[in-house]
Design an enzyme around this catalytic site. Structure first.
Site, PDB file in Angstrom:
ATOM      1  N   CYS A  57      -8.110   2.812   9.719  1.00 44.67           N
ATOM      2  CA  CYS A  57      -7.822   3.218   8.336  1.00 44.67           C
ATOM      3  C   CYS A  57      -8.977   3.937   7.648  1.00 44.67           C
ATOM      4  CB  CYS A  57      -7.399   2.004   7.531  1.00 44.67           C
ATOM      5  SG  CYS A  57      -6.088   1.118   8.368  1.00 44.67           S
ATOM      6  N   HIS A 110      -9.887   0.913  -1.753  1.00 44.28           N
ATOM      7  CA  HIS A 110      -9.074   0.824  -0.534  1.00 44.28           C
ATOM      8  C   HIS A 110      -7.774   0.101  -0.923  1.00 44.28           C
ATOM      9  CE1 HIS A 110      -8.163   1.021   3.639  1.00 44.28           C
ATOM     10  NE2 HIS A 110      -8.172  -0.279   3.820  1.00 44.28           N
ATOM     11  N   HIS A 129       0.120   3.004   2.231  1.00 44.08           N
ATOM     12  CA  HIS A 129      -1.149   3.073   2.955  1.00 44.08           C
ATOM     13  C   HIS A 129      -0.959   4.060   4.111  1.00 44.08           C
ATOM     14  CE1 HIS A 129      -4.758   2.342   4.973  1.00 44.08           C
ATOM     15  NE2 HIS A 129      -4.731   1.038   5.154  1.00 44.08           N
TER      16      HIS A 129
END
Lengths: 397, 250
Positions: A160, A285, A319
């Site tokens: 990620c 995040h 995400h």
């Protein structure tokens, strides 16, 4: 201080749209209406996801069919938005001086899934399946072949944080003089592997992701691409600082103390020559999992204090995994691009408003906020314990 | 053009007769009569805790064995790392996709180990390393791009050493007809710095369209052969550019 590193143009495509102005307008409004179930993209899953509208996707040109996958169609869509700026820059320095760095975690996993499903039912892979669709390196070499570039072309895949780390390498390619222009960003697509993988870790929210809420129960996945034209100009929006760290903790969960996260934030600020007071906004995040938000709030409050406006843009687009770092740098870029005078508009934080009192105190931005502090940060943390923070702002001289 | 010193290097693989190639002497002998590598073999990774070792894939064993072999105890926690692999955790990914096709559930452990940076993460944990790390892929040109990425780390932090680990294994049988490559189960480790004792090299890249030469062993292993040889330079063409390493006196 680092040499100038200009983010001269941004192409971006995600669940909010395939047009920068539309995406920015819907971002400022905190529009979460794009988050919907898409069983066709998640191997039957009924979770909310941020899917890109298929109608908006270009097909790849003749001769590059072997790279055809949803991932590369996102990249192509992002590229088309900035084609004029990119081609002018390529002509100015020559194609041999242009490099590509793309972050991805999925590349063509979705197309491989279809090939393996075909094998399961019919005994052989889909005949049109090509290894270039699947392999991670294809995310970068596709763009290099599309534009007939002669510079290095590599994919970064650190889960990620991939999309953020791609910008780190892009800046170094310019600083070292290997390239005069770099195309860098991230691209990731919804697929069965990541959807069912995160579900197996019990990390997927039952409804809309709810970052930093007392009621948060996980993430929503998303997809798309963000592509930057990166040059050495000392003008416009600049990548001012980068920070990187590893966790040395656990393969799929962060250090609960947020030590690695704080280290990457501090390094990016130091690299940008910024103190906490210079930071006007942090794109978190903010995945909405119990552990990410608790460790990230600790890191943020320790490094920035509790007053800097922050938001997670994941409730708007999901995400985007390997694309997330570049995508969220894109939100910071659009904020700087939209600034009027000293005021920089801030993407709002969308959640149920039930703040978690167990978390370290950070300030979540509401709709309509702006800042007059010139430096914006974005955090990206990945599986395997890979952290990256980027700092951006306008050129001052 | 960039000056780099290879401070130490290591490699792990097997011959086609399944003899293990692990020590400096093994590779020095191989380099005198180089031949294609084998597809099998599993390094011992004796330094890993038994529970971690049991859960480790062959790629993890290959890459961690090479990573530990070319670093000393005191260095392991402080180097920056680059892990480069063309195929990465492809075997894990294909297993997951086969489970999905059978409508079976996905194992969380398999999923966490399916990311391309799993080996970098496991190294970070095993070595207690909290430094910057990148995991990269660049198709048939993966090794040279990994070397470039390592050099970029040296540019950002000239005082820190960088550990470059490159490794791959033959891809799953049902995909192997899709590509042509010198398939092998192998990994190499290079400990790099800007200065110091070791093999000093001048690293450069020129754009060009000279086609890639099909070699009989992976690029990273060709680099190990070069390090064991007296050759003054090594060139690797990629189809879009030519990478060159020239021995230099720093």
């Amino acid at each position: 201080m680092s040499k100038p590193c200009s983010l001269a143009a941004l192409g971006i495509i995600n669940a909010l749209g395939a047009d920068r102005d539309v995406i920015w307008r819907r971002t400022l409004a905190g529009d979460t209406s794009s988050m919907k179930p898409h069983p066709d993209l998640t191997a039957g899953g009924d979770w909310l996801v941020g899917a890109v509208d298929d109608m908006r996707l270009p097909t790849l040109p003749d001769g590059l069919e072997r790279y055809s996958c949803r991932n590369n169609r996102f990249t192509m869509g992002a590229f088309e938005q900035i084609e004029t700026e990119v081609m002018n820059a390529v002509r100015a320095v020559g194609a041999d001086r242009v490099g590509v760095v793309m972050g991805t975690s999925t590349s063509g996993s979705r197309e491989c899934e279809a090939a393996i499903l075909h094998e399961h039912h019919h005994g052989s892979l889909l005949p049109e399946f090509r290894y270039e669709q699947l392999e991670l390196g294809g995310a970068a070499s596709f763009l290099a072949e599309l534009l007939e570039l002669g510079g290095p072309a590599l994919s970064i895949s650190t889960a990620c944080s991939s999309g953020a780390r791609a910008l780190v390498s892009a800046r170094s390619l310019l600083e070292l003089g290997v390239c005069d222009v770099v195309l860098a960003g991230g691209s990731d697509s919804l697929c069965g592997l990541t959807s069912h993988g995160f579900a197996s870790l019990k990390a997927v929210a039952a409804g809309l992701t709810n970052p930093f809420s007392a009621n948060r129960d996980g993430l929503n996945l998303g997809e798309g691409a963000a592509l930057f034209l990166v040059t050495r100009e000392n003008a416009g929006i600049q990548l001012l600082g980068v920070g990187e760290s590893s966790e040395a903790h656990h393969i799929s969960s962060p250090d609960p103390e947020g030590t690695g996260a704080a280290a990457s934030m501090r390094e990016a600020m130091e690299d940008a020559g910024a103190a906490a007071d210079d930071v006007g906004y942090l794109n978190l995040h903010g995945t909405g999992t119990r552990l990410n938000d608790s460790m990230e709030s600790l890191a943020v409050s320790r490094v920035l204090g509790g007053e800097t406006p922050c938001s997670s843009t994941k409730p708007l687009i999901g995400h985007c995994l390997g694309a997330a770092g570049a995508m969220e740098l894109g939100f910071c870029w659009m904020a700087l691009d939209a600034s009027a005078g000293q005021q920089i508009p801030i993407p709002p934080h969308r959640y149920d408003g039930d703040g978690d009192t167990e978390l370290a105190s950070i300030r979540l931005a509401g709709v309509g906020e702006s800042t007059d502090r010139a430096i914006l940060l974005t955090n990206s943390f990945g599986f395997g314990g890979n952290n990256c923070t980027l700092a951006v702002g306008r050129a001052t001289s | 053009m960039m000056d780099v010193v290879v401070r130490r290097f290591s490699a792990w693989g097997t011959s086609q007769a399944d003899a293990v190639l692990a020590s400096h002497e093994d590779w020095s002998a191989w380099a005198k009569a180089p031949a294609p590598l084998g597809h099998e073999g599993k390094p011992p990774v004796a330094f890993l805790a038994a529970a971690v070792r049991r859960r480790s894939s062959r790629l993890t064993r290959l890459m961690l064995e090479s990573a530990f072999a070319c670093t000393e105890e005191g260095e392991r926690g402080s180097v920056r790392t680059v892990f480069s692999s063309r195929h990465g955790a492809i075997h894990v990914a294909i297993k997951i996709l086969a489970s999905l096709a059978r409508q079976e559930s996905v194992s969380p452990l398999q999923f966490s180990h399916s990311v391309h940076n799993a080996q970098a993460g496991l190294f970070s944990i095993a070595a207690g390393n909290r430094e910057a790390s990148s995991s990269i892929a660049a198709g048939t040109d993966t090794f040279a791009h990994g070397f470039l990425e390592a050099v970029l780390h040296l540019e950002r932090r000239p005082e820190q050493m960088v550990l470059l680990v490159t490794g791959d294994e033959p891809i799953p049988d049902n995909l192997s007809h899709l590509i042509e490559e010198p398939a092998a189960a192998y990994a190499t480790g290079l400990l790099l710095s800007r200065s110091g004792r070791g093999t000093a090299l001048r690293f450069s890249r020129e754009a060009g369209r000279a086609p890639r030469k099909q070699r009989e062993w992976p690029d990273a292993i060709e680099f190990i052969r070069f390090l064991h040889s007296d050759d003054a330079e090594l060139s690797l063409e990629s189809g879009r550019g030519c990478w060159r390493w020239e021995r230099s006196a720093l």
